[in-house]
Every structure is written in C-alpha cells, then in structure tokens.
Design an enzyme around this catalytic site. Structure first.
Site, PDB file in Angstrom:
ATOM      1  N   LEU A 412     -10.843  12.078  45.601  1.00 56.74           N
ATOM      2  CA  LEU A 412     -11.177  13.499  45.566  1.00 56.74           C
ATOM      3  C   LEU A 412     -12.659  13.697  45.845  1.00 56.74           C
ATOM      4  CD1 LEU A 412      -9.223  14.560  42.374  1.00 56.74           C
ATOM      5  CD2 LEU A 412      -8.695  15.221  44.707  1.00 56.74           C
ATOM      6  N   GLN A 414     -16.774  11.467  45.698  1.00 53.59           N
ATOM      7  CA  GLN A 414     -17.566  10.331  45.300  1.00 53.59           C
ATOM      8  C   GLN A 414     -18.931  10.846  44.878  1.00 53.59           C
ATOM      9  OE1 GLN A 414     -16.720   7.963  48.794  1.00 53.59           O
ATOM     10  NE2 GLN A 414     -16.327   6.225  47.461  1.00 53.59           N
ATOM     11  N   GLY A 415     -19.380  10.444  43.742  1.00 56.51           N
ATOM     12  CA  GLY A 415     -20.653  10.969  43.260  1.00 56.51           C
ATOM     13  C   GLY A 415     -21.503   9.883  42.676  1.00 56.51           C
ATOM     14  N   GLN A 417     -22.032   9.060  39.715  1.00 51.42           N
ATOM     15  CA  GLN A 417     -21.521   8.289  38.591  1.00 51.42           C
ATOM     16  C   GLN A 417     -20.237   7.560  38.921  1.00 51.42           C
ATOM     17  OE1 GLN A 417     -21.756   9.748  34.783  1.00 51.42           O
ATOM     18  NE2 GLN A 417     -23.944  10.014  35.025  1.00 51.42           N
ATOM     19  N   THR A 419     -16.392   7.285  41.556  1.00 51.49           N
ATOM     20  CA  THR A 419     -15.423   7.854  42.484  1.00 51.49           C
ATOM     21  C   THR A 419     -14.344   8.546  41.672  1.00 51.49           C
ATOM     22  OG1 THR A 419     -15.854   5.940  43.848  1.00 51.49           O
ATOM     23  CG2 THR A 419     -13.960   7.294  44.447  1.00 51.49           C
ATOM     24  N   VAL A 420     -13.889   9.680  42.171  1.00 54.42           N
ATOM     25  CA  VAL A 420     -12.827  10.399  41.467  1.00 54.42           C
ATOM     26  C   VAL A 420     -11.568  10.367  42.323  1.00 54.42           C
ATOM     27  CG1 VAL A 420     -12.107  12.567  40.443  1.00 54.42           C
ATOM     28  CG2 VAL A 420     -14.495  11.891  40.355  1.00 54.42           C
ATOM     29  N   LYS A 434     -11.510   9.149  37.104  1.00 56.94           N
ATOM     30  CA  LYS A 434     -12.878   8.858  37.514  1.00 56.94           C
ATOM     31  C   LYS A 434     -13.155   7.385  37.299  1.00 56.94           C
ATOM     32  CE  LYS A 434     -17.470   9.997  36.017  1.00 56.94           C
ATOM     33  NZ  LYS A 434     -18.227  10.993  35.259  1.00 56.94           N
ATOM     34  N   ASP A 531     -27.133  17.111  32.512  1.00 56.14           N
ATOM     35  CA  ASP A 531     -26.935  17.050  33.967  1.00 56.14           C
ATOM     36  C   ASP A 531     -26.204  18.299  34.449  1.00 56.14           C
ATOM     37  OD1 ASP A 531     -27.259  16.063  36.452  1.00 56.14           O
ATOM     38  OD2 ASP A 531     -25.702  14.519  36.297  1.00 56.14           O
TER      39      ASP A 531
END
Ligand SMILES: *[C@@H]1O[C@H](CO)[C@@H](O)[C@H](O)[C@H]1NC(C)=O
Ligand SMILES: *[C@@H]1O[C@H](CO)[C@@H](O)[C@H](O)[C@H]1NC(C)=O
Ligand SMILES: *[C@@H]1O[C@H](CO)[C@@H](O)[C@H](O)[C@H]1NC(C)=O
Ligand SMILES: *[C@@H]1O[C@H](CO)[C@@H](O)[C@H](O)[C@H]1NC(C)=O
Ligand SMILES: *[C@@H]1O[C@H](CO)[C@@H](O)[C@H](O)[C@H]1NC(C)=O
Ligand SMILES: *[C@@H]1O[C@H](CO)[C@@H](O)[C@H](O)[C@H]1NC(C)=O
Ligand SMILES: *[C@@H]1O[C@H](CO)[C@@H](O)[C@H](O)[C@H]1NC(C)=O
Ligand SMILES: *[C@@H]1O[C@H](CO)[C@@H](O)[C@H](O)[C@H]1NC(C)=O
Ligand SMILES: *[C@@H]1O[C@H](CO)[C@@H](O)[C@H](O)[C@H]1NC(C)=O
Ligand SMILES: *[C@@H]1O[C@H](CO)[C@@H](O)[C@H](O)[C@H]1NC(C)=O
Ligand SMILES: *[C@@H]1O[C@H](CO)[C@@H](O)[C@H](O)[C@H]1NC(C)=O
Length: 733
Positions: A412, A414-415, A417, A419-420, A434, A531
């Site tokens: 869905l 990638q960030g 912290q 991958t989702v 996540k 955050d």
C-alpha cells in the site's frame, strides 16, 4: 398270467425298445459287460441294443458254454477303444509223413465283416522246405508270399529272420483273408526235424521263434493273436461334425485305417468315449498316476492334478517335490531395501524435526529480538490501564498467508518506518500490515513503543492497532485498514483530485486537533505523537481523519512535563525548539499540527524547494505572506471563497500561533481544538444563516498574528537537521 405281470412285461419291452431307439445313450444298461474274462465294451455288444446298431460288425456272441467271446467264430482277446480288436486265429499247416503223404489243416477264407486287418500283423511262414501265400480281399485284392528253405537245422536264434522262418508285412484295409502253406519236396529231406509247413498271421512282436520246437510241431500251438482295425461309419470326423457318437469330455479322431472315425477321452479322463457320459475324470491322486513326490500334496481336478505345497514351500517342477521357499536373497534384498527406507525416513523425519525446531527457535529468537519479551513484560507489567489493552499476537504463517507471501501487488505504501501491505485475514477482514524497517535496537524500541502507545488508545480518530507479529525477522504491526489513503495524498498527491472543500479541511483539522488534545491530556498516560504530519493522517471513505504512525510517540509519565530524547521527527514539521534543546513536550506536537493546518489551508507542501528562498518552509512562507499582508495569495484558490474567507483567516491565525518559535507562546492543543471547533460551529451556522463575516473582524484577526522571527530561525534550523541521521529525511512519505 395275471394282469400285473403283463403290465410289467410291457414296461420291460417298452424300456428295451426305447433303449434300442436311443441306442448309444446308455447302451450298457442291462448289457453284459463281460464274457469269460474279456470285457465287452460299446460299440461292441452281444445283444441287440448293446452294440452300435448301424454296423452289425459290432455284434459279438458269447458262448455260454465255454465263456468265449466270439467275433463271428473267431475268439476275441480284448477290445481297445482306439479302434483295435484282438482276436485269436489258428495257424494253417500242411504236414507230410516220411513217405511224403499229405495231412493238412488249411483254413478257408476268414471274413472280418466291416473290420480290417491291421498292419501290426505279420504274415509268418515256418519251415525248412516251405512256401505260403497270403491272399487278402477288400477294396483291392492282393496276394503275397513268403518262402523258407534250409538244408539242416538252423542254429538257435529266437528271431524270425529267414532261418527256418520268414515274415512279411500285411496290406492294410482287407476285410477277409486266406493263408495257404505249401512244400517243394513234401519235406522228405528235412522230415527228421521239420515235417510241416506252417503259415499264419500274428501280431508283430508276439511270436518268438523257437527253432527246435517250432520247426518240429507248431501244430500244437492252437492260435496266434491277430489285430483287427475297427472304426465308426465310413466318414471322417469333419464329415460327421457334431453328430459323432463321441460322448462328453471326448474327442473324435479319424481312424488309422483310413475309413470312419474313432473317439478318445480328453487327457485326464478315462472310460468309454463312445458312450454319452463314458469319459470320467481320472483321479490321479488316488490312482497314483500323479508325480507329486509327496502323495499328500496331490490335488485332483477335472482333467488333471496339481501338487499343492504348504505355505512357505514352492513346487520344484523338476522333482515335483515341495521345497522350502528360497528366502535367502529375496529376504536379504527386501530387508535391505526396507532398512534403507526406514533409515531414509528416519533421517528425513529428524531433519524435518530439526528444521521445525530451528524455525521455532528462529521465531523465538525473532520474537525476543523484536522485543516480544519486552512487550509482554510491559503489557502485563504496566498496571496502568492494562485492562483495555487488546493486542493480538499474530503468527508468522498467518501473516504470510494474509499478504500472499508479501506480494508486491499488496504494497500500500512505503515510508520511513517501513512498508505497509494490504492483508486479508482468514475471516476475510482487510487489514493493513506494517512491516517495520529492518531496524537496529532503537527501532525495535520504537516499534514496541507504537504497540504500547496504540494499545493504550481507543479513539475514533486514531488508527486502531489490531495486533502484531513478532516472529518474523522484521516485526509486523496489524492495523485496521483505512481505505482512502493519507491526507498528504489528498492534498498533494496525484492519486486523488484534491477536491477537499473547506468544510472537509476544517473538520479534518478539528478531528486531528481533538485527537492530539486527547492524546496530550485525556489518555490514561499523556502521549506525544512526535511525528504529526499529513502523511501520518489517514482518511477513511467518509474522509474522517485517522491519526497513524505512533512509532516515534512517547508516553509521558504524569509527573514529568518534559522528556529529554533523541531528536526525532520529519523535516518541515519538526519543532525547532525541540530540535535545538532536545527537550520534548506536548508543544512539539502543537507546532507540527500548526504546519498540518497550514497545509490544509494553503494546499502547499510543508517543505517545497521550488518556493523562493525565504519561503521554502511553509511556516516561514506563511509568516512572510502574513507580514506582507498577502495571505490570500497562498491560500488555495479553490478552497477560499467569499463565504469562508473569515474562517480561513481565523484558522490561519491559529496555525501561525501554533507555529510560534517557543513552546511557551504556543497554545495548548486543547485550546487549539476548542478554537477550531468553535470555528466549525460558526461555519455551519454561517452556512445556515447565509451570512458573510464582518471585514473588520478579519483585519483584527490578522493584526494579532504577525510573527516576524519564525521564518529565519526555522529555515536555518531545518537546513542543519540534515546531519541528524535518525531524522526521516523523506519529508513525509
Ligand atoms: C482269459 O482266460 C484264459 C483262460 O480261460 C486265459 O488263458 C487268458 O490268459 C485270460 N486272459 C486274460 C486277459 O486274463
Ligand atoms: C458295414 O458297414 C456298412 C456301412 O456302415 C453297413 O451298411 C453294412 O451293413 C456293414 N456290414 C456289416 C456286415 O454289418
Ligand atoms: C449277431 O450274431 C449272432 C451270431 O453270429 C447271430 O446269430 C445274430 O443273428 C446276429 N444279430 C444280428 C442282429 O445280426
Ligand atoms: C460253445 O462252445 C462249446 C464247447 O466249446 C461248443 O460245443 C458249442 O458248439 C459252442 N456253441 C456255439 C453256439 O458256438
Ligand atoms: C489286449 O491284449 C493284449 C495282448 O494280450 C495286451 O497287450 C493289451 O494290453 C490288451 N489290451 C486291453 C485294452 O486289454
Ligand atoms: C508229394 O505228395 C504228393 C501227394 O501226396 C505226390 O503226388 C507227390 O509225388 C509227392 N512228391 C514228391 C517229390 O514226393
Ligand atoms: C476280390 O476277390 C473276390 C473273391 O475272389 C472277388 O469276388 C472280387 O471281385 C475281387 N475283387 C476285385 C476288385 O478283383
Ligand atoms: C514290428 O515290426 C517292425 C518292422 O516291421 C519292427 O521294427 C518292430 O520291432 C516289430 N515289433 C513290434 C513289437 O512292433
Ligand atoms: C503235440 O506235440 C507232441 C510232441 O511235442 C505230440 O506228442 C502230440 O501228439 C501233439 N499233439 C497233436 C494234437 O498234434
Ligand atoms: C450340431 O451343429 C450344428 C451346427 O454346426 C447345430 O445346428 C446343431 O444344433 C448341433 N447339434 C448338436 C446335437 O449339437
Ligand atoms: C466333463 O467332465 C466333467 C467332470 O467329470 C464334467 O463336470 C463335465 O460336465 C464334463 N463335460 C461335459 C461336456 O459333459
């Protein structure tokens, strides 16, 4: 005669008659089977109905006086089913006295009816001054002769080999014959040892020539066995087909004499094949016609036998004996194979087991490494509000299945912290999974943090944590699935057309503010998100905001207002005061929220390097615009209209207040939430009353919010942040 006797007589006659008509069916019923010591067998018989009616040749007679079975007037020795009749025929002779006068015993022609002479017979002449003729009559007539002359007594020999004895073959197929012996010189010169000439037919091999005896007086020998051939009818088996008289379990064969057919029982059967049911099975086992070494193993069946060995034994066909089964090689081979298989199976089993254990160990290791122990300890250990902790621990396999093996198509987002993935649980519910970034221990702590923080929160505007999986190398978090992406995407992404109306934006702002306020004050332990950014605000299908990503959040013990931590956050949203001092308090979130609010109002990114030098950062951009009194320029054109102008200015003021340089000057989140809520209420009221805001009010508002120092400080501050490694450099996902 009584009537009863008469009836019985009639019945007997009737029986006799039917037997005659049916002939061959049961000819032996009531027929004599013996005459003297000779067995009478069908097709021969001694009375009407007892012999084969089509051919009177089979009519024999039995002399009741001397019990001799006679064929015509020739005595019968025996009857063979294969088509032979053995009879006795006396030799012919002509004898002379010393003066040469004759006394002879020459038989007339002997008739054999439909029977014929067998080629097994030999025409034999005995004498030393002798010759004889054999005349045979049949389809063709033949005559042959044999002569024997010797000057003195031949030496003893035992064979009829031309020395006082000569033998000839007999033509086949004659049904009458005549034997005539003669002498050249009336035996005058040999009279002393051979006064007679003898001639006769004899079955080959049955006459042993005795020189002295036989030359002297063969007259005393009454008769010799002669073989006659017989057969049924004049047709071959093929011609008679199934109308032959051969009975059950028998077969027809063409007669050796060339006319008619004969019958024989099948192999393994015996009896009279000319009777309908004459052939019966030979019980080889009881008649010792078997060749089983041990008679007890013999088993009879119709037409044969077999030797049945007990189990564990096999039949040796050479000796027909039972031998113990040769277990040697087979057993060894089988044993070896089985043993090998067992070992193989065992090894693979152990390997499987070890692999499983290794897997389990690995999982356990990961679980520990991922802070499972810490998590469990903290979940159970922290007595504060652990009652509402509801975190499910998922297994690795479950996660793998849910994400289709972490398929790329399931990603869905990638960030910073991790991958989702989109996951589908066995109950078909959709979740977001996540996968944290492959982390060092500090990130493990972050991860545990998120679990703990989220497990404490139960708020409609916070993404709900369903559970986690710690057995994987990289720990996994399982969230409720939020359908419509992040606020960042909605505002800046191409994914959605940014058709968020002011009402939507304001509501989202209110929701986020309310959530942060709740986190700061209402939650059982104060939580600082740390955050807050548009990328961490998810929207569901109703565009309801859901605050996510609590990886960096901190729980603040009640007695402490501030915490000293490693600086963490995202460029553009990071509180410069916190960055400079490392002191964390709830005002940091207020700052970040101010940036989010600015984004909502302006539709601009928090950090945009395409903007002019002093306006790269949205906060400074806002500050500059406000200072130069051209705020309307940066507010999204499609958002602002005459109706909401006042509220937008109001909201802008709040945003600027939130982003003040020092935390002290910023309002508390609670206040922000209240102000925005009030604004929202006003908006809806305005909407309803369809009134425009008064212009002087806006002026007033704008006057309050001019803040000059903000831009410079934050700008320089954010440039130097680049050196801090733990910062999420990606500036929002
Ligand atoms: C039948 O009986 C006669 C005497 O009556 C004898 O010479 C002959 O050998 C016997 N034949 C058989 C087959 O027993
Ligand atoms: C010989 O056989 C033929 C045909 O089978 C038969 O017609 C004839 O009567 C037989 N002869 C005697 C003497 O039975
Ligand atoms: C059978 O043979 C006997 C003796 O040779 C004779 O008396 C009798 O008539 C014969 N029977 C038939 C039906 O020819
Ligand atoms: C039967 O045998 C006896 C004695 O050998 C003889 O006298 C008699 O004539 C025979 N009968 C027939 C019908 O051949
Ligand atoms: C018939 O007699 C001969 C000689 O006497 C003998 O070799 C043969 O086995 C006998 N056959 C039967 C079927 O009795
Ligand atoms: C043989 O015997 C016959 C009659 O008995 C006689 O006629 C003939 O002459 C004899 N032949 C010799 C060579 O004696
Ligand atoms: C064979 O001999 C008999 C008796 O002598 C006679 O009746 C018959 O015609 C002869 N057959 C042939 C084919 O010459
Ligand atoms: C019958 O005759 C043949 C020759 O014709 C001979 O080889 C055989 O040994 C004789 N004996 C028997 C019992 O067949
Ligand atoms: C049979 O032979 C003996 C000599 O071996 C003789 O004495 C006797 O008379 C003979 N019998 C007949 C009927 O020829
Ligand atoms: C003999 O064979 C014919 C055909 O081949 C069949 O029609 C007939 O029924 C058979 N008769 C018997 C007694 O089996
Ligand atoms: C042959 O013999 C067997 C056993 O004796 C019997 O069961 C079977 O019916 C016979 N076959 C015929 C065709 O009669």
């Amino acid at each position: 005669m009584k009537l009863q006797d008469g009836l019985i007589l009639v019945a007997i006659f009737y029986l006799a008659y039917t037997q005659l008509v049916r002939g061959q069916l049961h000819p032996l019923d009531g027929c004599p089977t013996k005459c003297g010591n000779v067995t009478i067998e069908y097709p021969f018989g001694t009375s009407p109905g007892c012999y084969y009616a089509e051919d009177r040749s089979f009519n024999l007679t039995c002399n009741q006086t001397d019990h001799k079975l006679l064929f015509g007037n020739i005595p019968v020795i025996n009857i063979s089913h294969s088509g032979e009749l053995r009879v006795r025929v006396a030799p012919s002779y002509s004898c002379y006295n010393s003066r040469g006068s004759l006394s002879n015993g020459i038989y007339n022609t002997i008739s054999l009816a439909n029977l014929t002479l067998s080629t097994k017979n030999r025409f034999t002449v005995v004498g030393c001054d002798s010759y004889a003729f054999l005349s045979t009559y049949g389809v063709a007539n033949y005559s042959s002769g044999c002569m024997s002359i010797c000057s003195s007594t031949p030496e003893a020999n035992g064979e009829c080999s031309g020395k006082g004895c000569c033998q000839n073959s007999v033509p086949r197929g004659s049904n009458s014959f005549k034997v005539q012996p003669y002498s050249f010189n009336n035996h005058t010169s040999v009279h002393s040892f051979n006064p007679c000439s003898y001639a006769f037919l004899v079955e080959n091999g049955t006459f042993n020539f005795d020189v002295l005896e036989d030359l002297k007086s063969l007259r005393n020998v009454t008769d010799f066995p002669v073989v006659l051939d017989w057969s049924i009818g004049k047709q071959t088996c093929q011609q008679v087909g199934n109308t032959s008289i051969c009975g059950a379990n028998s077969t027809c064969f063409d007669s050796t004499r060339g006319v008619g057919y004969n019958c024989e029982c099948f192999e393994g059967f015996e009896g009279n094949p000319y009777l309908s049911y004459g052939c019966h099975d030979i019980n080889e086992c009881t008649s010792s016609r078997h060749n089983c070494l041990d008679p007890n193993t013999c088993r009879n069946y119709a037409g044969g036998f077999y030797c049945q060995c007990p189990s564990g034994y096999r039949l040796d066909t050479n000796t027909m004996s039972c031998k113990r089964k040769d277990i040697g090689w087979t057993i060894i081979l089988l044993g070896t194979i089985i043993g090998f298989l067992v070992i193989l199976l065992g090894v693979s089993f152990i390997r499987q087991k070890m692999k499983h254990r290794k897997n389990t160990e690995l999982r356990q290791k990961f679980f520990e490494q991922n802070g499972g122990g810490m998590l469990i300890q903290r979940l159970s250990g922290s007595d504060s509000g652990s009652s509402n902790v509801d975190v499910k621990i998922f297994t690795e396999i479950g996660m793998k299945n849910a994400t289709n093996g972490y398929d790329e198509s399931r990603i869905l987002g990638q960030g910073g912290q991790g991958t989702v993935y989109k996951g589908i649980l066995p109950d078909n519910s959709i979740v977001a999974i996540k996968k944290a970034r492959l982390g060092d221990s500090s990130q493990v702590e972050q991860f545990i943090n998120e679990v703990l923080v989220l497990s404490q929160i139960n708020h409609r505007n916070v993404v709900k944590l369903l559970g986690c999986c710690l057995e994987t190398e990289i720990p996994l978090l399982v969230y409720e699935f939020i359908t419509s992406g992040t606020l960042f995407d909605h505002l800046h992404g191409s994914l959605f057309d940014s058709s968020l109306t002011w009402e939507h934006r304001l509501r989202i702002a209110v929701e986020v503010a309310g959530t942060l306020s709740y986190l700061h004050s209402s939650a059982s332990i104060p939580i600082i998100h740390r955050d807050v950014k548009t990328a961490n605000i998810l929207l569901d299908e109703n565009l309801t905001a859901k605050v996510a990503d609590f990886g960096a959040s901190r729980l603040i013990p009640m007695d402490k207002e501030q915490l000293t931590t490693m600086v963490q956050g995202t460029l553009g949203y990071l509180d410069p005061e916190y960055y400079n001092t490392g002191l964390l308090n709830e005002k940091s979130d207020v700052y970040s929220f101010g940036v989010v609010l600015m984004e909502l109002i302006s539709g601009q990114k928090a950090l945009c390097f395409e903007r002019p030098q002093n306006s790269k950062h949205l906060v400074s951009y806002f500050a500059t615009a406000t200072k130069e009194n051209r705020l309307h320029e940066i507010i999204g054109g499609q958002v602002m209209n005459e109706d909401n102008k006042r509220e937008i200015y109001e909201a802008s003021r709040v945003a600027i207040e939130c982003t003040r340089l020092t935390g002290e000057e910023r309002p508390r989140m609670k206040e922000v939430a209240a102000e925005l809520e009030a604004l929202r209420v006003k908006t809806t009221k305005h909407k309803r009353s369809d009134q425009y805001p008064e212009t002087e009010e806006i002026e007033n508002l704008l006057g309050v919010q001019i803040l000059s120092t903000q831009g410079n400080t934050s700008g320089t501050g954010y440039d130097s942040i680049n050196n801090v490694p733990i910062l999420d450099i990606e500036a929002g996902r």
